[in-house]
Write an enzyme that holds these catalytic residues in place. Structure first.
Site, PDB file in Angstrom:
ATOM      1  N   SER A  60      61.607  65.780  85.339  1.00 50.09           N
ATOM      2  CA  SER A  60      60.627  66.545  86.106  1.00 50.09           C
ATOM      3  C   SER A  60      60.238  67.797  85.338  1.00 50.09           C
ATOM      4  CB  SER A  60      61.213  66.926  87.454  1.00 50.09           C
ATOM      5  OG  SER A  60      62.126  67.986  87.274  1.00 50.09           O
ATOM      6  N   LYS A  61      59.320  68.531  85.944  1.00 48.90           N
ATOM      7  CA  LYS A  61      58.807  69.747  85.308  1.00 48.90           C
ATOM      8  C   LYS A  61      59.913  70.779  85.098  1.00 48.90           C
ATOM      9  CE  LYS A  61      53.976  69.393  86.090  1.00 48.90           C
ATOM     10  NZ  LYS A  61      52.715  70.041  86.181  1.00 48.90           N
TER      11      LYS A  61
END
Ligand code: GLU
Length: 468
Positions: free
Chosen positions: A251-252
């Protein structure tokens, strides 16, 4: 004609997943003499980040994945920024309403919220309850006249099996009863992704929609929109889900999701592309190291493996090291210069870097490994934390010798070895002490070659300063 695209949303930093898609898209377009374009999907105004579009271009240029067409390089099928196409989406949304394939929905946020909660309590799937699908013509007209805010939703048919035809996730079938009446136009007049992506991929003549696996659940809605709008659907490729080593989603939050991370940490774009190419794909001759051009020759979407590949950073480091080792010294010098210009802590001259290239080339995995290996050549450590008893024992012999010998690494090495032997010290122990004294580090570029560059005067000065 083959036309592939990436459609990034400018909502933050450029994501490594976008580079992965671009790499596949460009390869396929190149192989088939087609075009690879960028569409900027900037319809989510709340998440819009200024400057993010430029960062996407910079990232692609750095990887050598520059597009053929984009907002910065338009052709006549644009504009390629969705915020400049609102009228087009609105026209199609209205057409769908007119044809009874979509409808106005006047439900307020609050009502939808209450409905969701009730569904949760009775464990029903969170689908819109279709209240506004049943509104009479008169009520709709009345609401429009009163300027009640509305969205437009597509009508999902009842009891249909929607067959899909993804190139790698073959023949998935979706039950329409489990699909939401998707909002396609928001109350601010902006389209949602679903309408915009279908309209644009059609008008921009996309031949292959290559996108992340998170869009697989939306795929049947999009196929219905193609049908409703009477457009011929393109080919779809939902790429495999790339996970971290433990199987979790990248994920980010993970630093290495950001393309800048690779650049800052001294990875080479060509090594990263090679690494990305091996995610879910293997070279026909099982090669591990190959150029992007070679990849373009042999790649086909149908050979992608749908099983989630793991993003193994250690493997990337290894590959990067291989690329550094195989690089002509001149090129490595160039790369180091650029890297140090951008991220270096101190300025080194070209001559200084050049003198150290042969010392470090086989020892680096990343360009960022350069400075820790050579720092001591250019800067005296502030202190020395290691014991240097062998050096103490050998000091007078060593100083006498170092003052006289010809100052080149072979000479320094052979004389240092002789001294150690004469004093019955294991040579490596003496070398280690000299390394500690000069660098305060256990690992550095090769010692004697480094001493040659440091020079006689500075070497003696440093040795003396730790012995007082
Ligand atoms: N804007 C979408 C995203 O950033 C694009 C998906 C697509 O390629 O269609 O995920």
């Amino acid at each position: 004609m083959i036309r592939t695209r990436i459609a990034p949303s400018p909502t933050g930093f450029p994501h490594i997943g976008t580079v992965y898609q671009a790499m596949l898209d460009k390869a396929y377009a190149k192989k088939h003499h087609g075009q690879f374009f960028i569409r900027i999907e900037d319809t989510d105004r709340q998440r819009f980040v200024k400057g993010a579009e430029e960062k996407i271009y910079q990232a692609l240029d750095w990887f050598g994945l520059t597009e053929d067409i984009s907002p910065r390089k338009p052709d006549n099928l644009g504009p390629y920024r969705q915020s400049e196409r609102l009228k087009i989406y609105q026209k199609y949304a209205q057409e769908l309403v007119k044809e009874g394939k979509a409808y106005y929905c006047f439900c307020s946020k609050e009502r939808l919220e209450t409905m969701r909660k009730e569904q949760q309590t009775v464990k029903k799937p969170p689908l819109y309850d279709q209240t506004c699908r049943k509104l009479s013509h008169a009520v709709i007209q009345e609401n429009l006249k009163k300027n009640i805010p509305y969205v437009i939703r597509m009508k999902i048919p009842k009891n249909r099996q929607i067959k899909t035809n993804d190139i790698i996730h073959k023949n998935l079938v979706f039950n329409s009863n489990l699909i939401d009446d998707q909002v396609i136009l928001k109350s601010d007049g902006y389209p949602t992704y679903h309408l915009a992506v279908v309209v644009d991929d059609h008008l921009m003549k996309t031949s292959h929609v290559v996108r992340g696996p998170e869009w697989l659940p939306s795929y049947p809605k999009h196929l219905l929109l193609y049908e409703y709008l009477d457009f011929k659907p393109p080919q779809f490729v939902h790429t495999p889900l790339i996970t971290n080593m433990d199987g979790s989603k990248m994920s980010k939050r993970h630093g290495h999701a950001n393309v800048d991370w690779y650049r800052e940490n001294g990875f080479l774009p060509e090594a990263i592309l090679n690494f990305l190419a091996l995610l879910g794909w293997s070279h026909p001759q099982e090669k591990e190291i190959f150029s992007y051009d070679e990849f373009c020759q042999s790649f086909d979407f149908k050979d992608l493996n749908p099983i989630s590949p793991k993003f193994n950073l250690e493997k990337l480091e290894w590959l990067n090291g291989e690329y550094l080792r195989q690089m002509p010294a001149e090129k490595l010098l160039e790369k180091l210069k650029q890297y140090l210009d951008e991220y270096g802590q101190i300025k080194l001259t070209e001559t200084q870097i050049k003198s150290t290239v042969p010392l470090v080339q086989t020892r680096m995995k990343k360009l960022s490994d350069y400075w820790p290996l050579v720092e001591f050549i250019f800067e005296q450590p502030a202190k020395v934390d290691f014991p240097i008893s062998f050096l103490k024992q050998a000091q007078s012999e060593l100083f006498k010798t170092y003052e006289q010998i010809e100052w080149n690494h072979q000479e320094i090495y052979s004389k240092t070895e002789q001294i150690a032997k004469k004093l019955a010290i294991k040579p490596v122990k003496l070398y280690m002490d000299i390394r500690f004294a000069l660098s305060n580090q256990k690992v550095t570029a090769p010692l004697f070659e480094s001493l040659e560059i440091i020079g006689r005067k500075e070497t003696l000065k440093r040795l003396k300063s730790v012995l007082v």
